[in-house]
Every structure is written in C-alpha cells, then in structure tokens.
Design a protein around this motif. Structure first.
Motif, PDB file in Angstrom:
ATOM      1  N   TYR A 221      71.943  64.868  47.152  1.00  0.00           N
ATOM      2  CA  TYR A 221      72.211  65.396  48.476  1.00  0.00           C
ATOM      3  C   TYR A 221      71.633  66.803  48.610  1.00  0.00           C
ATOM      4  N   LYS A 222      71.013  67.078  49.740  1.00  0.00           N
ATOM      5  CA  LYS A 222      70.436  68.386  49.995  1.00  0.00           C
ATOM      6  C   LYS A 222      70.865  68.872  51.373  1.00  0.00           C
ATOM      7  N   GLY A 223      71.167  70.154  51.463  1.00  0.00           N
ATOM      8  CA  GLY A 223      71.506  70.733  52.743  1.00  0.00           C
ATOM      9  C   GLY A 223      70.260  70.999  53.576  1.00  0.00           C
TER      10      GLY A 223
END
Length: 421
Positions: free
Chosen positions: A324-326
C-alpha cells in the motif's frame, strides 16, 4: 469465537491474535460460532424448561456457525493470515468456505467423522444417555442431508481434513449436565473407527477415490501442520506410519470390541468395508489383525516448524505484490471549519470535539440543514397557521387525458361543490 467468558475472543482480539500468528508463522485454528448468541440461546432454552441434550441443537443453530465462519474468514483476510477452521458442521458454513476459496482466500477447514456421518435427530432419543453421548460442538445438524453434503465437500477439496474429535467421556462424566445441557462435556469417541467409517461413507459411496481418502485422513494434515514429507508420505527417510489396508474386508463396529475408551459407540452396529490389516510405525509392527503390540514410550516427538508452505506460501507472495502506498499531494492550506455534532450533545455524551467543556456549544449550520431541527411538530401551532384553509382544490388532468379512479371521484366532488356555490 465460542465459549463466552471462558475462551471467546472479541473481533479486535481475534484480529490481533491472527496478526501475531502471521508474524511468527503459527497455524491459526479457529472454532467459528457466534459465542454471544450461543450464550443467549442457551439461557433462553433453559428458561423454556428444556434441559436435555436437545438443547444443544436448539441453542446453537447453524446460522450462528455460518455467520462466525464468514466473520472469521473476513478478519483473517484483513490480517493477511491463513486460517484453519475446526469442526465444520453445517451446509451453510461449508458454502461460506467454498465461496472464500473461490475468491482466492487462504482458508482450510476440517469436519469430524460424526458430522460427516450422523445427524442431529440423535439428540431427541428417548434415552438420555444415548442423546448425551452425541453432544459435540458445533452440534450435529437436524437436516438429514448435511452428512452427505459434508462428505461431498471432503471429496472436492473444500474441506481438507476429517478429524475424530476424540474425547471419549463416559456416561457418568456426561451426567454432570443431567439437569442442564450446557454442562454436558463436549466431544465424542471416534479415533478407532475414523478410517473405516470414512472409507465406507466416502469411498464405497463414490464421493472420493482411494488417493483422496489418504489425503483427507493423513497427508493433508501433515502438509498443514508442516510435517510433510516427514509424515504423510511413504518415501526413503520419512517417518510415515505404514498401514496395509484391505478394501474388501468388512467389520461390524461395536462398543464391546472397542479399545478407544468410553462406554458408548456412535456407530454401533455399522458394517464397514475397509479394514487395516497391519500397521508399522518406525519400522516396528504395532498392530496386526486388530491386536496391538505397541509399547508405551516407543513413539517420538517431532516439533512443528513454523511457516508451513501449504498455508503461507501464497501469503508471502501476496505481501510482496500488495504494498500500500499513500498519494503524494500538496498539503491543504485553506480554512478549517468546526462541525457541531448535535446528536452527541443531545444525547448527553459530553462536550463536542474541540469545544471547551465549560463553554456552551453553539449549533452551527454548515451546508445541509439538520433534519433533527425541523420545524415540523405534531402538536401546538404550525408555521402555516396564518394561511387561510380552502374548502377544495382544483385537480388538473395529467397529460394525455383525464385520470380515472380516485382522481375522477375528486373531480366530481369539485363540480358538486361549485354547483352548491
């Protein structure tokens, strides 16, 4: 997830436990029943004056198992932890597991010999001892189609293992619950008859072949518990127990000939094909033609290794691919408005976030009107009291002509009113 006030975990606790299992490579075994509703159901059934073994079946319906099964699979998926469900007893729970596997979730499950062969009518037997001897949780199900359905799930890999749930309590021990079904010890005798009964109801009926029989009774468990191929496979260097199996021989099950403990046999009088002739363990003959020749202490303990590939290999790969990446964005620099939580204030739940506890809160309207502050009232003066009331209203016909039915009746009433005036 069952046994409230004893072993039951809340959802947040289960989630944290599964995360810990994932971190250390453990095997998360979960008993899926809604413990809160099981406890409520037991109380309600006892209040109705039902204290016999049938109360087990009444107070633990299969919907409580299927709900908990879905919840357990969901929580495990969020925790990214493989899950192993024990004692699957119902068609609804089986369908939940099948659907989860179709979605790619890493879930394995077992049923027991009793659940795959018997149904819940046993709890309504006139003999209390007979009924109590079948107490197992989740309970045997009333639907007579359930055992065959579960056997089919074993045959198509939805269920991975068939266990014995071997806890051979005597009638005297079960009598602890003679006046309260919830106090009857849970568990049945079944380790001695497991193989023959599954062969009879699984292989002889065509629900599974011989190779799959070996898988659900032996090799799948060895893979799940990370003992394979040391166990569960016959190869050089392995420590497999070798059984010489005669598929055509028959035997009749009886409590009088059992050596597994207990004073009752669930399969009394059942004639089974499939008999073990010889069993060899670590190169020694330990059983021949039903006669045991095993000395106490001749076994060997094998510690389980963590992170079994059968459970964790998919999870490890998914962890690599699912990072997951912002979103990189400029920070918000505009004004910030405080939103009044009127419901919290009206319910007396303390000061609104950001308000001083000593300062009265001011209701603020930002955008959409708060419907809880509507001017509508069921009593007293209304906002439209100053508008004169009309005795009639003109009803215009819709496009395409006048309407019929109730609209026509309203129009007739209007014409009569005009004539009267």
């Amino acid at each position: 997830m069952a046994y409230k006030d004893m072993m039951m975990l809340r959802d947040s606790e289960l989630y944290q436990t599964l995360q810990t299992c994932k971190d250390i490579g453990a095997i998360a075994r979960v008993h899926a029943e809604n413990g809160e509703l099981v406890a409520e159901g037991a109380r309600e059934v006892l209040d109705l004056g039902i204290s016999g073994p049938e109360g087990i079946e009444i107070s633990r319906p299969e919907e409580l198992e299927s709900e908990a099964t879905h919840r357990a699979i969901t929580i495990a998926n969020r925790a990214r932890c493989p899950i192993y469900l024990v004692n699957v007893s119902s068609m609804l729970a089986g369908d939940m597991i099948a659907a989860a596997k179709m979605q790619g979730k890493v879930v394995h499950a077992e049923t027991t010999v009793a659940h795959a062969v018997l149904n819940g009518n046993q709890y309504y037997h006139q003999d209390w001892a007979h009924a109590a001897a079948h107490v197992i949780v989740p309970p045997l199900r009333l639907d007579p189609n359930t055992p065959s359905y579960l056997m089919g799930l074993l045959g198509n890999d939805t269920l991975s293992v068939v266990a014995s749930e071997h806890r051979p309590f005597s009638t005297k021990q079960r009598a602890l619950g003679k006046e309260d079904f919830s106090k009857i010890p849970h568990g049945v005798a079944g380790v001695q008859d497991r193989m023959s009964v599954i062969w009879e109801r699984g292989v002889v009926t065509g629900k599974m072949d011989e190779n799959h029989f070996v898988a659900v009774t032996s090799s799948n468990a060895a893979k799940i518990y990370n003992l394979y191929p040391r166990k569960g496979r016959i190869i050089p260097g392995a420590d497999a127990d070798v059984v010489v199996w005669d598929p055509d021989a028959t035997r009749t099950i009886s409590v009088s000939t059992q050596v597994q403990g207990g004073d009752f046999n669930l399969y009394e009088g059942m004639r089974c094909h499939g008999v073990p002739l010889v069993t060899i363990s670590r190169g020694r003959l330990v059983c021949e033609n039903g006669v045991f020749m095993c000395a106490e202490g001749s076994g060997k303990f094998y510690p389980q290794r963590t992170f079994p590939d059968y459970l964790y290999k998919k999870m490890v790969q998914r962890e690599k691919n699912q990072a997951y990446k912002g979103v990189e964005r400029d920070p918000y620099s505009g004004d910030v408005a405080k939103v009044a939580n009127t419901m919290k204030k009206e319910l007396g739940l303390g000061p609104i976030d950001g308000d001083s506890p000593n300062k009265p809160s001011v209701r603020m309207h930002q955008g959409v009107r708060d419907l809880h502050e509507s001017s509508f009232s069921l009593s007293g003066s209304q906002v439209d009291d100053h508008i004169p009331k009309r005795s009639s209203a003109r009803i215009l016909a819709p496009p395409g002509g006048r309407s019929s039915g109730i609209c026509r009746k309203i129009e007739l009433h209007r014409l009569k009113a005009e004539e009267n005036h």
